[in-house]
Write a protein that holds these residues in place. Structure first.
Motif, mmCIF file in Angstrom:
data_model
loop_
_atom_site.group_PDB
_atom_site.id
_atom_site.type_symbol
_atom_site.label_atom_id
_atom_site.label_comp_id
_atom_site.label_asym_id
_atom_site.label_seq_id
_atom_site.Cartn_x
_atom_site.Cartn_y
_atom_site.Cartn_z
ATOM 1 N N LEU A 72 -1.973 -8.800 11.292
ATOM 2 C CA LEU A 72 -1.078 -7.135 10.765
ATOM 3 C C LEU A 72 -1.904 -5.899 11.474
ATOM 4 C CD1 LEU A 72 -1.721 -7.983 6.235
ATOM 5 C CD2 LEU A 72 0.616 -8.178 8.100
ATOM 6 N N SER A 73 -1.101 -5.537 11.468
ATOM 7 C CA SER A 73 -2.237 -4.080 12.697
ATOM 8 C C SER A 73 -2.839 -3.301 11.444
ATOM 9 C CB SER A 73 -1.145 -2.877 12.455
ATOM 10 O OG SER A 73 0.067 -2.404 11.407
ATOM 11 N N ALA A 74 -3.590 -2.299 11.636
ATOM 12 C CA ALA A 74 -4.822 -1.935 10.646
ATOM 13 C C ALA A 74 -4.158 -0.855 9.658
ATOM 14 C CB ALA A 74 -5.330 -0.627 11.918
ATOM 15 N N LEU A 75 -2.745 -0.153 10.234
ATOM 16 C CA LEU A 75 -1.987 0.699 9.341
ATOM 17 C C LEU A 75 -1.034 0.043 8.485
ATOM 18 C CD1 LEU A 75 -0.494 3.247 8.932
ATOM 19 C CD2 LEU A 75 1.567 2.459 9.996
ATOM 20 N N LYS B 210 -3.157 -2.772 1.450
ATOM 21 C CA LYS B 210 -4.653 -2.148 -0.026
ATOM 22 C C LYS B 210 -3.735 -1.299 -0.967
ATOM 23 C CE LYS B 210 -8.456 -3.805 3.696
ATOM 24 N NZ LYS B 210 -9.152 -2.818 3.855
ATOM 25 N N PHE B 211 -3.387 -0.667 -0.807
ATOM 26 C CA PHE B 211 -2.850 0.554 -1.675
ATOM 27 C C PHE B 211 -1.650 0.201 -2.478
ATOM 28 C CE2 PHE B 211 -5.349 3.987 1.301
ATOM 29 C CZ PHE B 211 -6.163 4.285 0.269
ATOM 30 N N ALA B 212 -0.390 -0.793 -1.730
ATOM 31 C CA ALA B 212 0.377 -1.487 -2.790
ATOM 32 C C ALA B 212 -0.114 -1.935 -3.892
ATOM 33 C CB ALA B 212 1.005 -2.185 -1.404
ATOM 34 N N LYS C 26 -1.660 9.004 -4.553
ATOM 35 C CA LYS C 26 -3.775 8.385 -3.885
ATOM 36 C C LYS C 26 -3.318 8.087 -2.360
ATOM 37 C CE LYS C 26 -6.636 5.556 -5.730
ATOM 38 N NZ LYS C 26 -7.406 6.653 -6.283
ATOM 39 N N LEU C 27 -2.855 7.215 -2.000
ATOM 40 C CA LEU C 27 -2.496 7.452 -0.818
ATOM 41 C C LEU C 27 -3.386 8.187 0.994
ATOM 42 C CD1 LEU C 27 -1.482 4.421 1.912
ATOM 43 C CD2 LEU C 27 -1.145 6.622 2.384
ATOM 44 N N GLU D 268 -5.339 4.251 8.128
ATOM 45 C CA GLU D 268 -5.935 3.099 9.460
ATOM 46 C C GLU D 268 -7.672 2.528 9.151
ATOM 47 O OE1 GLU D 268 -5.648 3.457 13.680
ATOM 48 O OE2 GLU D 268 -3.017 2.738 13.794
ATOM 49 N N GLY D 269 -7.168 1.206 8.133
ATOM 50 C CA GLY D 269 -8.369 1.218 8.203
ATOM 51 C C GLY D 269 -9.579 2.132 6.585
ATOM 52 N N LYS D 270 -8.125 2.189 6.224
ATOM 53 C CA LYS D 270 -8.831 2.967 5.195
ATOM 54 C C LYS D 270 -8.534 2.466 3.805
ATOM 55 C CE LYS D 270 -10.345 6.972 6.626
ATOM 56 N NZ LYS D 270 -9.669 7.658 6.645
ATOM 57 N N SER D 271 -9.044 2.707 2.338
ATOM 58 C CA SER D 271 -8.882 1.457 1.121
ATOM 59 C C SER D 271 -9.202 2.615 0.528
ATOM 60 C CB SER D 271 -10.191 1.153 1.329
ATOM 61 O OG SER D 271 -9.709 -0.661 2.170
#
Length: 220
Positions: free
Chosen positions: A47-50, A56-58, A77-78, A144-147
């Motif tokens: 999986l790509s970082a995006l 994670k948000f889903a 929220k994202l 990318e890379g965020k939670s």
């Protein structure tokens, strides 16, 4: 002639058995590779970082979510947590409009491809001074890379009514007698009237000091 026919039949049977075993091994390896999400001669899908951030948000706040679709609430929220919304070029209203534009009418969520399409729409407003592809890349970098950011626990507000009910210094009557000056409960002594069996008159302040007086007195 009969011996040759027997030998030929045996060789044919052995060859057939060998081919069947090879076919079984190939089928087994194919099924195992499909179950692991890979194919022969191909590396596992990474999986790509995006897309990791998308998943994670889903699944945020929904234990039954598969991570393949993003609902409108988590989409907002994202955009907020990843600073896609800056309050000037992109607002919460813009985010909602783009979400409604890219999703299908009967659906309430977007797929990853629709998600990228929505980011492309927002990139035009978020980075107006950059070309289309560069603007999209800048938006991708924000995500990318965020939670999801988890908010802190809400603190309880002190209520004057509750504080009066729990403050022992404000108790009166029989309730006051159940606690000492520090607010600690007296237990049974605070609920029942106990008889003093020490021999002293009730309320006598110098109870228990007789032995000290005798030891401190001088002999005549």
């Amino acid at each position: 002639m009969s011996d040759k026919k027997v030998k030929t039949a045996k060789l044919t049977n052995k060859t057939a058995v060998r081919h069947s075993e090879q076919a079984k091994d190939k089928a087994h390896s194919r099924l195992s590779s499909e179950s692991n999400g890979t194919s022969e001669g191909a590396a596992p899908n990474e999986l790509s970082a995006l897309e990791e951030a998308f998943r994670k948000f889903a699944v945020h706040g929904d234990t039954r979510a598969s991570g393949k679709e993003l609902h409108g609430k988590n989409w907002s929220k994202l955009c907020k947590d990843c600073c896609v919304i800056d309050g000037k070029n992109v607002t919460l209203t813009d985010v909602d409009i783009v979400f409604s534009k890219v999703k299908k009418k009967p659906c309430r969520a977007v797929t990853f491809d629709q998600f990228k399409e929505a980011l492309g729409e927002l990139a035009k407003k978020r980075f107006k001074d950059k070309p289309g592809e560069e603007a999209v890349e800048e938006v991708y970098k924000l995500i990318e890379g965020k939670s999801p950011i988890i908010s802190g626990v809400t603190k309880a507000v002190a209520s004057p009514t509750v504080s009066r009910l729990t403050d022992t210094s404000k108790f009166t009557g029989s309730h006051k007698e159940r606690f000492d000056e520090s607010g600690k409960g007296k237990g049974k002594a605070g609920r029942e009237e106990l008889v003093d069996m020490s021999g002293y008159v009730p309320g006598y302040k110098h109870a228990g000091t007789y032995a000290q007086k005798v030891k401190g007195s001088k002999p005549i």
